[in-house]
Design a protein around this motif. Structure first.
Motif, PDB file in Angstrom:
ATOM      1  N   UNK A 134       0.853  -1.178   0.000  1.00 45.08           N
ATOM      2  CA  UNK A 134       0.000   0.000   0.000  1.00 45.08           C
ATOM      3  C   UNK A 134       0.895   1.236   0.000  1.00 45.08           C
ATOM      4  N   UNK A 135       1.221   1.747  -1.185  1.00 44.80           N
ATOM      5  CA  UNK A 135       2.123   2.890  -1.302  1.00 44.80           C
ATOM      6  C   UNK A 135       1.459   4.213  -0.920  1.00 44.80           C
ATOM      7  N   UNK A 136       0.158   4.205  -0.639  1.00 46.49           N
ATOM      8  CA  UNK A 136      -0.504   5.438  -0.225  1.00 46.49           C
ATOM      9  C   UNK A 136      -0.035   5.873   1.145  1.00 46.49           C
ATOM     10  N   UNK A 137       0.483   4.964   1.940  1.00 49.87           N
ATOM     11  CA  UNK A 137       0.920   5.292   3.291  1.00 49.87           C
ATOM     12  C   UNK A 137       2.384   4.911   3.494  1.00 49.87           C
ATOM     13  N   UNK A 138       3.166   5.075   2.450  1.00 48.83           N
ATOM     14  CA  UNK A 138       4.582   4.740   2.507  1.00 48.83           C
ATOM     15  C   UNK A 138       5.385   5.901   3.072  1.00 48.83           C
ATOM     16  N   UNK A 139       6.541   5.558   3.616  1.00 46.51           N
ATOM     17  CA  UNK A 139       7.490   6.579   4.048  1.00 46.51           C
ATOM     18  C   UNK A 139       8.346   6.983   2.852  1.00 46.51           C
ATOM     19  N   UNK A 140       8.773   8.234   2.855  1.00 49.69           N
ATOM     20  CA  UNK A 140       9.785   8.695   1.913  1.00 49.69           C
ATOM     21  C   UNK A 140      11.105   8.655   2.664  1.00 49.69           C
ATOM     22  N   UNK A 141      12.048   7.851   2.167  1.00 49.46           N
ATOM     23  CA  UNK A 141      13.301   7.603   2.880  1.00 49.46           C
ATOM     24  C   UNK A 141      14.479   7.960   1.983  1.00 49.46           C
ATOM     25  N   UNK A 142      15.461   8.638   2.552  1.00 52.33           N
ATOM     26  CA  UNK A 142      16.726   8.872   1.866  1.00 52.33           C
ATOM     27  C   UNK A 142      17.744   7.932   2.499  1.00 52.33           C
ATOM     28  N   UNK A 143      18.454   7.203   1.654  1.00 51.96           N
ATOM     29  CA  UNK A 143      19.508   6.278   2.072  1.00 51.96           C
ATOM     30  C   UNK A 143      20.830   6.858   1.582  1.00 51.96           C
TER      31      UNK A 143
END
Length: 185
Positions: A10-19
């Motif tokens: 469910x990408x509607x509630x995904x985190x945006x992460x920088x690695x």
């Protein structure tokens, strides 16, 4: 026997992460692994690559406005590089409250681990996952963060209905702290 099926994400509630790698670390496989792991968990990940200077990480986080920054080090200089990066992040108004985790090899000597972890937490790191911590602890930490949803996925400076403060990590529960071990208080 059933064939393996792709996860129902469910990408509607995904985190945006920088690695990112630390400034002195040229290793890439750890960053690719973390990016793929985060994507498998249903999150969006941007990989800045190895040897990322502090200025690049800070400016990228300003523009991308992630929900989490993951810093990984394999070369044994994770502690020193992360302290420098944390100082730059916490000194910048746009990234001062960004949740940050550091993982990998903190130093080249096994002694002093607890002091290094404590110093990173005091410097503003939200959690430390050195080479002795199970990957499931990292997954539990990421999954406990509030999900951004589509309205806050826009970079800073772009209109969004979600306040920037929504990217601040929720206070971990006592059970979560037991799993992670070292979490900023």
């Amino acid at each position: 026997m059933q064939p393996a099926a792709p996860a129902n994400l469910d990408h509607r509630h995904a985190l945006d992460v920088v690695v990112t790698g630390s400034s002195s670390d040229a290793h890439t496989w750890n960053l690719v692994f973390l990016q793929l792991l985060l994507e498998d968990l249903g999150h969006r990940a941007v990989n800045l690559g190895p040897c990322a200077p502090d200025e690049l990480v800070v400016s990228s986080c300003r523009v991308l406005a992630p929900d989490l920054l993951v810093v990984s080090s394999i070369n044994g200089h994770g502690y020193h590089d992360a302290r420098s990066l944390l100082g730059a992040l916490r000194a910048d108004d746009d990234t001062a409250k960004l949740p940050v985790v550091v993982g990998g090899k903190l130093g080249i000597a096994p002694e002093g681990r607890e002091e290094k972890v404590r110093a990173l937490i005091e410097a503003g790191c939200d959690a430390v996952f050195d080479e002795r911590v199970a990957l499931t602890s990292f997954e539990a930490f990421v999954n406990a963060l509030p999900k951004s949803g589509p309205s806050s996925a826009s970079p800073r400076g772009v209109a969004s209905t979600a306040p920037i403060e929504s990217s601040k990590a929720a206070a971990p529960s006592p059970a979560h702290e037991a799993v992670v071990g070292e979490v900023r208080r």
